[in-house]
Design an enzyme around this catalytic site. Structure first.
Site, short mmCIF file in Angstrom:
data_model
loop_
_atom_site.label_atom_id
_atom_site.label_comp_id
_atom_site.label_asym_id
_atom_site.label_seq_id
_atom_site.Cartn_x
_atom_site.Cartn_y
_atom_site.Cartn_z
N CYS A 99 -4.07 -11.59 2.11
CA CYS A 99 -4.00 -12.15 3.46
C CYS A 99 -5.06 -13.22 3.76
O CYS A 99 -4.70 -14.28 4.31
CB CYS A 99 -4.01 -11.04 4.51
SG CYS A 99 -4.67 -9.47 4.04
N ARG A 128 -7.68 -3.09 -7.25
CA ARG A 128 -8.20 -2.05 -6.37
C ARG A 128 -8.86 -0.97 -7.23
O ARG A 128 -8.25 -0.46 -8.18
CB ARG A 128 -7.08 -1.46 -5.51
CG ARG A 128 -6.45 -2.50 -4.60
CD ARG A 128 -5.36 -1.95 -3.71
NE ARG A 128 -4.76 -3.02 -2.91
CZ ARG A 128 -3.74 -2.86 -2.08
NH1 ARG A 128 -3.20 -1.67 -1.94
NH2 ARG A 128 -3.26 -3.89 -1.40
N GLN A 146 1.68 -7.82 -6.31
CA GLN A 146 2.42 -7.58 -5.08
C GLN A 146 3.45 -8.69 -4.86
O GLN A 146 3.16 -9.86 -5.08
CB GLN A 146 1.48 -7.58 -3.87
CG GLN A 146 0.61 -6.36 -3.71
CD GLN A 146 -0.21 -6.46 -2.43
OE1 GLN A 146 -0.81 -7.49 -2.16
NE2 GLN A 146 -0.24 -5.40 -1.66
N ASP A 148 4.13 -10.24 -2.23
CA ASP A 148 3.41 -10.25 -0.96
C ASP A 148 3.77 -11.47 -0.12
O ASP A 148 3.87 -12.58 -0.64
CB ASP A 148 1.90 -10.25 -1.24
CG ASP A 148 1.09 -9.82 -0.04
OD1 ASP A 148 1.66 -9.25 0.89
OD2 ASP A 148 -0.13 -10.07 -0.05
N HIS A 150 3.12 -13.34 3.93
CA HIS A 150 2.56 -13.36 5.27
C HIS A 150 3.33 -14.37 6.09
O HIS A 150 3.40 -15.54 5.74
CB HIS A 150 1.06 -13.68 5.24
CG HIS A 150 0.27 -12.59 4.59
ND1 HIS A 150 -0.01 -12.57 3.24
CD2 HIS A 150 -0.26 -11.46 5.11
CE1 HIS A 150 -0.70 -11.48 2.96
NE2 HIS A 150 -0.86 -10.79 4.06
N LYS A 229 3.50 -0.66 12.48
CA LYS A 229 4.04 -1.01 11.17
C LYS A 229 5.31 -0.23 10.87
O LYS A 229 5.61 0.79 11.49
CB LYS A 229 3.01 -0.73 10.07
CG LYS A 229 2.63 0.75 9.92
CD LYS A 229 1.72 0.97 8.72
CE LYS A 229 1.40 2.45 8.55
NZ LYS A 229 0.71 2.74 7.28
N HIS A 275 2.36 -8.99 7.98
CA HIS A 275 2.09 -8.67 6.58
C HIS A 275 3.35 -7.99 6.04
O HIS A 275 3.83 -7.03 6.64
CB HIS A 275 0.92 -7.71 6.43
CG HIS A 275 -0.36 -8.19 7.06
ND1 HIS A 275 -1.40 -8.72 6.33
CD2 HIS A 275 -0.76 -8.19 8.35
CE1 HIS A 275 -2.40 -9.03 7.16
NE2 HIS A 275 -2.02 -8.72 8.39
#
Length: 403
Positions: A99, A128, A146, A148, A150, A229, A275
């Protein structure tokens, strides 16, 4: 009875030489040639499906100086899960998520309301620092990719963006024959932001879910501290539940980073960030897929789309015929594996089956003479004869799939 070995992705990964792990980098997969084909085939489908939905593909650095993570709040709330590094006496951290990078991209230039929504999408490789005791094959790792995204939008665009994401999720998971459920998590006791923003965000999610028409479970007070979420959960072949993607509405980071856009009156306004990930971890999803399909993956993501077994491995005419259409298939990203060892025909056919190829082609003099192929379809569990040209077109269509 199905062998249990075909229902454990770790055993399949080793048997099919897809991936490996090393004690020198625990929880970080090494993707071998066959596994890299599989991973890239899956990413290719995801990539095309995003581009057709007006997402913009981006790439961002693997680490940033710690002051960036202090602004985002990750340093305070997530530091113990992040890998540190020192570069020229400055503290850096490997990214656990993407992000802040996407926010920097947004702020690279001034944005008008006419440009919103902006949908950044990345195959973000993140790290992580999971405890070694919980690492488990591809399911729990320290390094993963990911899918991913945004989405940066205006408040009035929020509902439609959520609905569009839900449609995307349904399309992708249905393609792989997964049933899923939806959890909606509302404002927790400890949260930031105004009551007005929380109410708007929750109403937008509820309205989108209502229009989507699928039942969902309400988890009261289980939202993120910065916004409500949606979580997407599936059950695998062992009836274990996995959370895949999520949709999170965020008013916090736009405020922390002072994100702005110019509205239709020329005034600065603060956007909203959504997200969003659909599969979450590509690695974990591949592990689930391997067990779901017992190793025989759909043609479009299989490491090899076609296994070819010449009846006579020393036949010059058969091998010339095979090599000719193999080259054409490779031009279309269709991978072929030829089983032409000195083993018997039955043994070579058996080897091609043990390697979990979805399509197996046995080529003899009749096929060469008739310009055809004899196909054993392991997914449909049927055999058929087909002309070479029509089968090449079939494979091209399979590899061009989008969801």
């Amino acid at each position: 009875m199905q062998k249990m070995n075909d229902m454990d992705h770790r055993i399949l990964g080793k048997k099919l030489e897809l991936f490996m792990f090393s004690e020198l980098s625990p929880g970080m997969a090494f993707w071998l040639p066959q596994g890299s084909k599989l991973k890239n085939n899956l990413k290719n489908i995801i990539y095309k499906s995003h581009i057709l939905r007006d997402y913009e593909y981006v790439e961002s650095p693997a680490m940033m100086e710690d002051k960036m993570w202090k602004i985002s709040g990750h340093y305070e709330n997530y530091k113990e899960n992040m890998f540190p590094s020192i570069v020229e006496k400055k503290d850096y951290l490997l990214k656990p998520m993407n992000c802040p990078m996407h926010i920097l991209m947004y702020q690279n230039s001034k944005k008008s309301y006419k440009e919103l929504p902006i949908r950044y999408f990345e195959f973000g490789q993140v790290h992580r620092n999971e405890l070694s005791g919980v690492l488990h094959g591809l399911f729990r790792v320290r390094e993963f990719v990911q899918d991913d995204s945004h989405i940066i939008c205006m408040p009035e665009q929020l509902e439609n963006e959520i609905l569009s994401i839900l449609d995307f999720i349904k399309s992708l998971l249905s393609f792989f024959d997964f049933e899923y459920r939806i959890d909606f998590s509302s404002r927790p006791d400890k949260s930031i932001g105004s009551d007005e923003n929380w109410e708007k965000a929750e109403n937008s999610i509820k309205n989108a879910l209502s229009k989507f028409g699928q039942e969902y479970q309400l988890n009261e007070g289980d939202g993120a501290f910065y916004g409500p979420k949606i979580d997407i959960k599936i059950k695998d072949i062992h009836k274990r539940e996995w959370q895949l993607g999520s949709i999170q509405v965020d008013y916090n980071l736009p405020q922390r980073f002072n994100m702005k856009y110019i509205d239709n009156e020329g005034k600065e306004k603060q956007p909203i960030i959504i997200h969003r990930a659909i599969l979450g971890s590509i690695e974990r999803f591949i592990g689930i897929l391997l067990e779901h399909y017992k190793g025989v993956l759909p043609v479009c993501i299989s490491p090899n789309q076609l296994a070819i077994v010449p009846i006579a491995s020393n036949s010059q005419s058969q091998m010339q015929y095979i090599e000719k259409f193999k080259k054409e298939l490779l031009l279309h990203n269709i991978n072929v594996k030829i089983y032409n060892s000195d083993d018997s025909l039955n043994r070579r056919i058996k080897n091609s089956e043990n390697d979990k190829n979805p399509l197996i082609c046995v080529v003899g003099d009749n096929e060469v003479r008739e310009n055809s192929l004899n196909i054993r379809d392991k997914l449909k569990k049927e055999n058929y004869q087909v002309s070479l040209n029509s089968f090449i077109e079939y494979l091209k269509n399979e590899m061009d799939v989008v969801v």
